[in-house]
Design a protein around this motif. Sequence first.
Motif, PDB file in Angstrom:
ATOM      1  N   PRO A 106      39.275  -7.072 -12.874  1.00  0.00           N
ATOM      2  CA  PRO A 106      39.813  -5.943 -13.652  1.00  0.00           C
ATOM      3  C   PRO A 106      38.764  -5.093 -14.357  1.00  0.00           C
ATOM      4  CG  PRO A 106      40.301  -8.049 -14.708  1.00  0.00           C
ATOM      5  CD  PRO A 106      39.793  -8.361 -13.345  1.00  0.00           C
ATOM      6  N   ASN A 107      37.546  -5.592 -14.552  1.00  0.00           N
ATOM      7  CA  ASN A 107      36.516  -4.780 -15.202  1.00  0.00           C
ATOM      8  C   ASN A 107      35.701  -3.957 -14.198  1.00  0.00           C
ATOM      9  OD1 ASN A 107      35.252  -4.005 -17.726  1.00  0.00           O
ATOM     10  ND2 ASN A 107      33.400  -5.024 -16.971  1.00  0.00           N
ATOM     11  N   VAL A 108      35.994  -4.087 -12.925  1.00  0.00           N
ATOM     12  CA  VAL A 108      35.302  -3.293 -11.905  1.00  0.00           C
ATOM     13  C   VAL A 108      36.080  -1.998 -11.692  1.00  0.00           C
ATOM     14  CG1 VAL A 108      34.577  -3.183  -9.491  1.00  0.00           C
ATOM     15  CG2 VAL A 108      34.272  -5.303 -10.792  1.00  0.00           C
ATOM     16  N   ALA A 109      35.411  -0.875 -11.916  1.00  0.00           N
ATOM     17  CA  ALA A 109      36.064   0.428 -11.804  1.00  0.00           C
ATOM     18  C   ALA A 109      35.980   1.011 -10.403  1.00  0.00           C
ATOM     19  CB  ALA A 109      35.457   1.408 -12.795  1.00  0.00           C
ATOM     20  N   GLY A 110      35.009   0.556  -9.612  1.00  0.00           N
ATOM     21  CA  GLY A 110      34.848   1.069  -8.265  1.00  0.00           C
ATOM     22  C   GLY A 110      34.187   0.037  -7.377  1.00  0.00           C
ATOM     23  N   VAL A 111      34.661  -0.071  -6.146  1.00  0.00           N
ATOM     24  CA  VAL A 111      34.063  -1.006  -5.202  1.00  0.00           C
ATOM     25  C   VAL A 111      33.836  -0.292  -3.871  1.00  0.00           C
ATOM     26  CG1 VAL A 111      36.322  -1.934  -4.470  1.00  0.00           C
ATOM     27  CG2 VAL A 111      34.239  -3.276  -4.093  1.00  0.00           C
ATOM     28  N   GLY A 112      32.609  -0.414  -3.368  1.00  0.00           N
ATOM     29  CA  GLY A 112      32.271   0.164  -2.082  1.00  0.00           C
ATOM     30  C   GLY A 112      32.178  -0.900  -1.010  1.00  0.00           C
ATOM     31  N   MET A 113      31.702  -0.500   0.183  1.00  0.00           N
ATOM     32  CA  MET A 113      31.512  -1.436   1.281  1.00  0.00           C
ATOM     33  C   MET A 113      30.278  -1.031   2.068  1.00  0.00           C
ATOM     34  SD  MET A 113      35.409  -2.283   2.602  1.00  0.00           S
ATOM     35  CE  MET A 113      34.901  -3.788   3.464  1.00  0.00           C
ATOM     36  N   TRP A 114      29.751  -1.965   2.824  1.00  0.00           N
ATOM     37  CA  TRP A 114      28.620  -1.648   3.685  1.00  0.00           C
ATOM     38  C   TRP A 114      29.059  -0.671   4.769  1.00  0.00           C
ATOM     39  CZ3 TRP A 114      26.028  -7.123   4.424  1.00  0.00           C
ATOM     40  CH2 TRP A 114      25.393  -7.472   3.211  1.00  0.00           C
ATOM     41  N   THR A 115      28.113   0.087   5.273  1.00  0.00           N
ATOM     42  CA  THR A 115      28.438   1.246   6.110  1.00  0.00           C
ATOM     43  C   THR A 115      27.530   1.322   7.332  1.00  0.00           C
ATOM     44  OG1 THR A 115      29.266   2.508   4.220  1.00  0.00           O
ATOM     45  CG2 THR A 115      28.526   3.774   6.131  1.00  0.00           C
ATOM     46  N   GLN A 116      28.139   1.568   8.483  1.00  0.00           N
ATOM     47  CA  GLN A 116      27.395   1.836   9.713  1.00  0.00           C
ATOM     48  C   GLN A 116      27.243   3.347   9.854  1.00  0.00           C
ATOM     49  OE1 GLN A 116      26.093  -0.237  12.556  1.00  0.00           O
ATOM     50  NE2 GLN A 116      25.122   1.772  12.638  1.00  0.00           N
ATOM     51  N   VAL A 117      26.024   3.829   9.845  1.00  0.00           N
ATOM     52  CA  VAL A 117      25.759   5.253  10.056  1.00  0.00           C
ATOM     53  C   VAL A 117      25.707   5.524  11.548  1.00  0.00           C
ATOM     54  CG1 VAL A 117      24.181   7.166   9.601  1.00  0.00           C
ATOM     55  CG2 VAL A 117      24.503   5.380   7.871  1.00  0.00           C
ATOM     56  N   VAL A 118      26.438   6.558  11.981  1.00  0.00           N
ATOM     57  CA  VAL A 118      26.509   6.894  13.401  1.00  0.00           C
ATOM     58  C   VAL A 118      26.182   8.375  13.593  1.00  0.00           C
ATOM     59  CG1 VAL A 118      28.241   5.100  13.845  1.00  0.00           C
ATOM     60  CG2 VAL A 118      28.992   7.438  13.317  1.00  0.00           C
ATOM     61  N   SER A 119      25.824   8.728  14.811  1.00  0.00           N
ATOM     62  CA  SER A 119      25.571  10.127  15.155  1.00  0.00           C
ATOM     63  C   SER A 119      26.899  10.836  15.405  1.00  0.00           C
ATOM     64  CB  SER A 119      24.697  10.205  16.402  1.00  0.00           C
ATOM     65  OG  SER A 119      25.371   9.618  17.509  1.00  0.00           O
ATOM     66  N   ARG A 120      26.843  12.143  15.622  1.00  0.00           N
ATOM     67  CA  ARG A 120      28.066  12.921  15.863  1.00  0.00           C
ATOM     68  C   ARG A 120      28.808  12.444  17.105  1.00  0.00           C
ATOM     69  NH1 ARG A 120      31.043  16.299  12.837  1.00  0.00           N
ATOM     70  NH2 ARG A 120      31.213  17.929  14.386  1.00  0.00           N
ATOM     71  N   ASP A 121      28.076  11.863  18.066  1.00  0.00           N
ATOM     72  CA  ASP A 121      28.734  11.352  19.272  1.00  0.00           C
ATOM     73  C   ASP A 121      29.071   9.868  19.159  1.00  0.00           C
ATOM     74  OD1 ASP A 121      26.220  10.282  19.407  1.00  0.00           O
ATOM     75  OD2 ASP A 121      25.713  11.130  21.376  1.00  0.00           O
ATOM     76  N   GLY A 122      28.968   9.305  17.952  1.00  0.00           N
ATOM     77  CA  GLY A 122      29.404   7.938  17.724  1.00  0.00           C
ATOM     78  C   GLY A 122      28.379   6.851  17.970  1.00  0.00           C
ATOM     79  N   GLN A 123      27.134   7.217  18.262  1.00  0.00           N
ATOM     80  CA  GLN A 123      26.108   6.216  18.531  1.00  0.00           C
ATOM     81  C   GLN A 123      25.605   5.612  17.211  1.00  0.00           C
ATOM     82  OE1 GLN A 123      25.205   5.139  21.669  1.00  0.00           O
ATOM     83  NE2 GLN A 123      26.985   6.426  22.159  1.00  0.00           N
ATOM     84  N   PRO A 124      25.524   4.270  17.127  1.00  0.00           N
ATOM     85  CA  PRO A 124      25.041   3.646  15.895  1.00  0.00           C
ATOM     86  C   PRO A 124      23.577   3.975  15.627  1.00  0.00           C
ATOM     87  CG  PRO A 124      25.290   2.011  17.642  1.00  0.00           C
ATOM     88  CD  PRO A 124      25.886   3.277  18.155  1.00  0.00           C
ATOM     89  N   LEU A 125      23.257   4.320  14.391  1.00  0.00           N
ATOM     90  CA  LEU A 125      21.892   4.668  14.001  1.00  0.00           C
ATOM     91  C   LEU A 125      21.283   3.581  13.112  1.00  0.00           C
ATOM     92  CD1 LEU A 125      22.432   8.478  13.256  1.00  0.00           C
ATOM     93  CD2 LEU A 125      21.454   7.429  15.314  1.00  0.00           C
ATOM     94  N   PHE A 126      21.939   3.269  11.996  1.00  0.00           N
ATOM     95  CA  PHE A 126      21.453   2.209  11.121  1.00  0.00           C
ATOM     96  C   PHE A 126      22.569   1.789  10.173  1.00  0.00           C
ATOM     97  CE2 PHE A 126      20.050   6.361   9.511  1.00  0.00           C
ATOM     98  CZ  PHE A 126      20.634   6.394   8.242  1.00  0.00           C
ATOM     99  N   MET A 127      22.383   0.628   9.554  1.00  0.00           N
ATOM    100  CA  MET A 127      23.356   0.095   8.603  1.00  0.00           C
ATOM    101  C   MET A 127      22.886   0.326   7.168  1.00  0.00           C
ATOM    102  SD  MET A 127      26.244  -1.482   9.524  1.00  0.00           S
ATOM    103  CE  MET A 127      26.491  -2.733   8.249  1.00  0.00           C
TER     104      MET A 127
END
Length: 277
Positions: free
Chosen positions: A121-142
């Motif tokens: 309850p004291n956490v105001a925001g929670v994110g997640m790890w993210t896969q960065v991809v190119s415009r055509d969907g190719q994975p670039l980096f995490m």
Amino acid sequence: MTTPSSLPAGHDALTDVTVLMPAYNAQDDVERTLASFVEHAPVRVLIVDDGSTPPIVAPTLPNLVVEILRMPQNGGIERALQAGIDALAARGCRYAARIDAGDLAAPGRLAKQRAYLEAHPNVAGVGMWTQVVSRDGQPLFMLRPATEPDAIRRLRFLRSQFVHPAMMLRVDAVRAVGNYRIAYRAAEDLDLFLRLMERYDCANLPELGLYYELNEGGISATKRRRQIVSTLRLQMRYFNVTNVCDWLGLAKNLLHLVTPYTALGRVKRALFATHSA
């Protein structure tokens, strides 16, 4: 358009969560992004149409309830998000799940983030790890930022600790610290997170939650100098002279200010690729 009253009975696990997505002239990206949500309960969505021409049309997608809030004219993402949070508060929504048009949600993201916030309850925001991809969907980096609140505070300026479109936020906490603001243009997310962390904790879940599309025409590219200047202003306002990471982060952003965007992109890809290997 589907209305909340027409949702199937018994499917209430995400009734207090709404996906908040600002959009400007991005109909195809809006539809692709919303189609990526896979949850075991209906998903509510508020699209803030920031003066699009033609106006954004709510897509008809299974398991989604889509509403559109139309801004009178294009005023920028800061005003769109501010209006979106106020609209969600007026509707009694507890949690706002951010995403941008063009990005894709990993399956079950909303349920995982909501469960975490319910348990902390004291956490105001929670994110997640993210896969960065190119415009055509190719994975670039995490992107694997720190997960614990103390580490996030220590590293806040050395490296971005939150991927904005991967965040779920408590609506009441966002409004309690003043909502999104236009004071730090193109760095409205960092401004908000720093204010939240003065009163609450923020965290990240150590698992994939988002596929982030690296768009050379996005804010980070087209408004890069404004973003860096706003970030530097925030660094000076919240600077902790006893934290070595604040000093390193200041040096890094000064370097970013004089480094061409394309060169910086190549360096980032190389560093993250090496780190992910």
